[in-house]
Design a protein around this motif. Structure first.
Motif, mmCIF file in Angstrom:
data_model
loop_
_atom_site.group_PDB
_atom_site.id
_atom_site.type_symbol
_atom_site.label_atom_id
_atom_site.label_comp_id
_atom_site.label_asym_id
_atom_site.label_seq_id
_atom_site.Cartn_x
_atom_site.Cartn_y
_atom_site.Cartn_z
ATOM 1 N N PHE A 37 0.807 -1.303 -0.091
ATOM 2 C CA PHE A 37 0.073 0.021 -0.203
ATOM 3 C C PHE A 37 0.798 1.280 0.091
ATOM 4 O O PHE A 37 1.816 1.280 0.843
ATOM 5 C CB PHE A 37 -0.925 -0.034 1.218
ATOM 6 C CG PHE A 37 -2.085 -0.937 0.986
ATOM 7 C CD1 PHE A 37 -3.300 -0.723 0.222
ATOM 8 C CD2 PHE A 37 -2.088 -1.970 1.880
ATOM 9 C CE1 PHE A 37 -4.345 -1.539 -0.004
ATOM 10 C CE2 PHE A 37 -3.336 -3.122 1.443
ATOM 11 C CZ PHE A 37 -4.303 -2.740 0.959
ATOM 12 N N THR A 38 0.440 2.181 -0.855
ATOM 13 C CA THR A 38 1.032 3.793 -0.650
ATOM 14 C C THR A 38 0.786 4.241 0.695
ATOM 15 O O THR A 38 -0.417 3.993 1.332
ATOM 16 C CB THR A 38 0.592 4.283 -1.962
ATOM 17 O OG1 THR A 38 -0.611 4.654 -1.865
ATOM 18 C CG2 THR A 38 0.948 3.679 -3.108
ATOM 19 N N LEU A 39 1.409 5.423 0.749
ATOM 20 C CA LEU A 39 1.249 6.288 1.723
ATOM 21 C C LEU A 39 -0.228 6.867 1.770
ATOM 22 O O LEU A 39 -1.152 6.713 2.847
ATOM 23 C CB LEU A 39 2.011 7.538 2.006
ATOM 24 C CG LEU A 39 3.431 7.281 2.217
ATOM 25 C CD1 LEU A 39 4.429 8.394 2.296
ATOM 26 C CD2 LEU A 39 3.792 6.600 3.559
ATOM 27 N N ALA A 40 -0.748 7.234 0.627
ATOM 28 C CA ALA A 40 -2.057 7.682 0.587
ATOM 29 C C ALA A 40 -3.057 6.732 0.705
ATOM 30 O O ALA A 40 -4.237 6.811 1.643
ATOM 31 C CB ALA A 40 -2.472 8.263 -0.795
ATOM 32 N N GLU A 41 -2.843 5.484 0.438
ATOM 33 C CA GLU A 41 -3.673 4.185 0.907
ATOM 34 C C GLU A 41 -3.622 3.808 2.208
ATOM 35 O O GLU A 41 -4.772 3.542 2.601
ATOM 36 C CB GLU A 41 -3.255 3.064 -0.183
ATOM 37 C CG GLU A 41 -3.607 3.365 -1.624
ATOM 38 C CD GLU A 41 -2.899 2.364 -2.496
ATOM 39 O OE1 GLU A 41 -3.316 2.264 -3.745
ATOM 40 O OE2 GLU A 41 -1.810 1.610 -2.412
ATOM 41 N N ILE A 42 -2.644 4.103 2.851
ATOM 42 C CA ILE A 42 -2.370 3.775 4.135
ATOM 43 C C ILE A 42 -3.411 4.681 5.007
ATOM 44 O O ILE A 42 -3.878 4.327 6.086
ATOM 45 C CB ILE A 42 -1.085 3.572 4.561
ATOM 46 C CG1 ILE A 42 -0.324 2.401 4.147
ATOM 47 C CG2 ILE A 42 -1.075 3.596 6.147
ATOM 48 C CD1 ILE A 42 1.171 2.353 4.104
ATOM 49 N N ILE A 43 -3.126 6.028 4.567
ATOM 50 C CA ILE A 43 -3.877 7.208 5.195
ATOM 51 C C ILE A 43 -5.397 6.617 5.174
ATOM 52 O O ILE A 43 -6.019 6.632 6.409
ATOM 53 C CB ILE A 43 -3.743 8.381 4.661
ATOM 54 C CG1 ILE A 43 -2.371 8.971 4.999
ATOM 55 C CG2 ILE A 43 -4.717 9.593 5.248
ATOM 56 C CD1 ILE A 43 -1.745 10.077 4.334
ATOM 57 N N GLU A 44 -5.886 6.353 4.048
ATOM 58 C CA GLU A 44 -7.360 5.829 3.884
ATOM 59 C C GLU A 44 -7.592 4.779 4.595
ATOM 60 O O GLU A 44 -8.693 4.561 5.548
ATOM 61 C CB GLU A 44 -7.545 5.583 2.484
ATOM 62 C CG GLU A 44 -9.217 5.496 2.181
ATOM 63 C CD GLU A 44 -9.303 5.310 0.833
ATOM 64 O OE1 GLU A 44 -10.551 5.208 0.408
ATOM 65 O OE2 GLU A 44 -8.492 5.388 -0.037
ATOM 66 N N LEU A 45 -6.721 3.663 4.802
ATOM 67 C CA LEU A 45 -6.906 2.313 5.499
ATOM 68 C C LEU A 45 -6.995 2.945 7.133
ATOM 69 O O LEU A 45 -7.544 2.404 7.648
ATOM 70 C CB LEU A 45 -6.063 1.454 5.473
ATOM 71 C CG LEU A 45 -5.907 0.573 4.243
ATOM 72 C CD1 LEU A 45 -4.701 -0.094 3.741
ATOM 73 C CD2 LEU A 45 -7.122 -0.299 4.329
ATOM 74 N N LEU A 46 -5.998 3.922 7.518
ATOM 75 C CA LEU A 46 -6.014 4.081 8.987
ATOM 76 C C LEU A 46 -7.307 5.016 9.429
ATOM 77 O O LEU A 46 -7.691 4.941 10.396
ATOM 78 C CB LEU A 46 -4.877 5.377 9.271
ATOM 79 C CG LEU A 46 -3.514 4.398 9.085
ATOM 80 C CD1 LEU A 46 -2.246 5.494 9.191
ATOM 81 C CD2 LEU A 46 -3.409 3.692 10.586
ATOM 82 N N SER A 47 -7.964 5.658 8.525
ATOM 83 C CA SER A 47 -9.239 6.388 8.687
ATOM 84 C C SER A 47 -10.267 5.570 9.021
ATOM 85 O O SER A 47 -11.024 5.599 9.824
ATOM 86 C CB SER A 47 -9.593 7.519 7.711
ATOM 87 O OG SER A 47 -9.747 6.995 6.317
ATOM 88 N N ILE A 48 -10.341 4.370 8.144
ATOM 89 C CA ILE A 48 -11.276 3.172 8.192
ATOM 90 C C ILE A 48 -10.868 2.776 9.700
ATOM 91 O O ILE A 48 -12.032 2.294 10.306
ATOM 92 C CB ILE A 48 -11.210 2.508 7.046
ATOM 93 C CG1 ILE A 48 -11.734 2.950 5.904
ATOM 94 C CG2 ILE A 48 -12.217 1.184 7.412
ATOM 95 C CD1 ILE A 48 -11.334 2.051 4.562
ATOM 96 N N ALA A 89 -17.943 -0.376 6.102
ATOM 97 C CA ALA A 89 -18.360 -1.892 5.711
ATOM 98 C C ALA A 89 -16.910 -2.671 5.530
ATOM 99 O O ALA A 89 -16.116 -1.934 4.720
ATOM 100 C CB ALA A 89 -19.518 -2.118 4.783
ATOM 101 N N CYS A 90 -17.141 -3.820 5.827
ATOM 102 C CA CYS A 90 -16.096 -4.957 5.304
ATOM 103 C C CYS A 90 -15.805 -4.629 3.574
ATOM 104 O O CYS A 90 -14.773 -4.764 3.292
ATOM 105 C CB CYS A 90 -16.161 -6.328 5.570
ATOM 106 S SG CYS A 90 -15.840 -6.714 7.233
ATOM 107 N N ALA A 91 -16.894 -4.470 2.909
ATOM 108 C CA ALA A 91 -16.853 -4.203 1.562
ATOM 109 C C ALA A 91 -16.147 -2.959 1.158
ATOM 110 O O ALA A 91 -15.222 -3.052 0.247
ATOM 111 C CB ALA A 91 -18.270 -4.204 0.997
ATOM 112 N N ASP A 92 -15.865 -1.822 1.869
ATOM 113 C CA ASP A 92 -15.071 -0.926 1.589
ATOM 114 C C ASP A 92 -13.520 -1.144 1.652
ATOM 115 O O ASP A 92 -12.908 -0.615 0.956
ATOM 116 C CB ASP A 92 -15.486 0.223 2.722
ATOM 117 C CG ASP A 92 -16.884 0.853 2.655
ATOM 118 O OD1 ASP A 92 -17.137 0.959 1.601
ATOM 119 O OD2 ASP A 92 -17.548 1.002 3.683
ATOM 120 N N VAL A 93 -13.394 -1.987 2.946
ATOM 121 C CA VAL A 93 -11.965 -2.411 2.919
ATOM 122 C C VAL A 93 -11.396 -3.340 1.960
ATOM 123 O O VAL A 93 -10.412 -3.283 1.263
ATOM 124 C CB VAL A 93 -11.867 -2.866 4.383
ATOM 125 C CG1 VAL A 93 -10.388 -3.176 4.608
ATOM 126 C CG2 VAL A 93 -12.014 -2.067 5.324
#
Length: 159
Positions: A59-70, A78-82
């Motif tokens: 995962f890129t930093l931007a994607e990690i930021i998104e994962l962290l927000s989740i 929802a699990c579907a988002d992840v």
């Protein structure tokens, strides 16, 4: 409680990595000492480990930021988002693998077309293939031609 060097050592990264993550909003020290040293809690350490595991799977930093927000607001996701994020990343990786395989085949063809001898490069089949819009690469060391329509198709579609 950890100082920056202690947390970095525990997670087998450099202190500069933690500063980098702080600069980009992924990680922040819970507090600072009177002398300005960063202090991290166990919760901060868990967040760092999450970041490092996400980075380790691509995962890129931007994607990690998104994962962290989740991660911080799981009840509103929802699990579907992840899964969607993971599936999107997987598609990107598969596309990249296909692109690299194409490069591999193309480079193998170029390499096989050249004798690699000490002669002048004036008539080098590799350079000729890269210079021209031909469908064939003359194979200097086998006396036959390789079909190389991929080069031409790319050139024609761009030009």
């Amino acid at each position: 409680m950890y100082r920056i060097g202690e947390l970095a050592k525990q997670c087998e990264v450099k202190a500069d990595t933690l500063r980098f993550y702080e600069k980009h909003g992924l990680l922040a020290p819970s507090s600072r000492t009177e002398s300005g040293y960063r202090i991290y809690t166990e919760k901060d350490a868990e967040r760092l480990r999450f970041i490092l595991r996400a980075k380790a799977v691509g995962f890129t930093l931007a994607e990690i930021i998104e994962l962290l927000s989740i991660e911080l607001d799981k009840s509103n996701w929802a699990c579907a988002d992840v899964k969607g994020l993971v599936d999107s990343k997987l598609k990107h990786v598969n596309d990249k693998i296909a692109e690299l395989k194409h490069f591999q085949v193309s480079l193998e063809r170029l390499s096989q077309a050249c004798c690699g001898g000490p002669e002048s490069a004036e008539h080098c089949s590799i350079l000729e293939a890269l210079e021209t819009n031909t469908d064939k690469i003359k194979c200097e060391n086998h006396g036959h031609h390789h079909d190389d329509s991929q080069y031409t198709k790319k050139c024609q579609s761009k030009g």
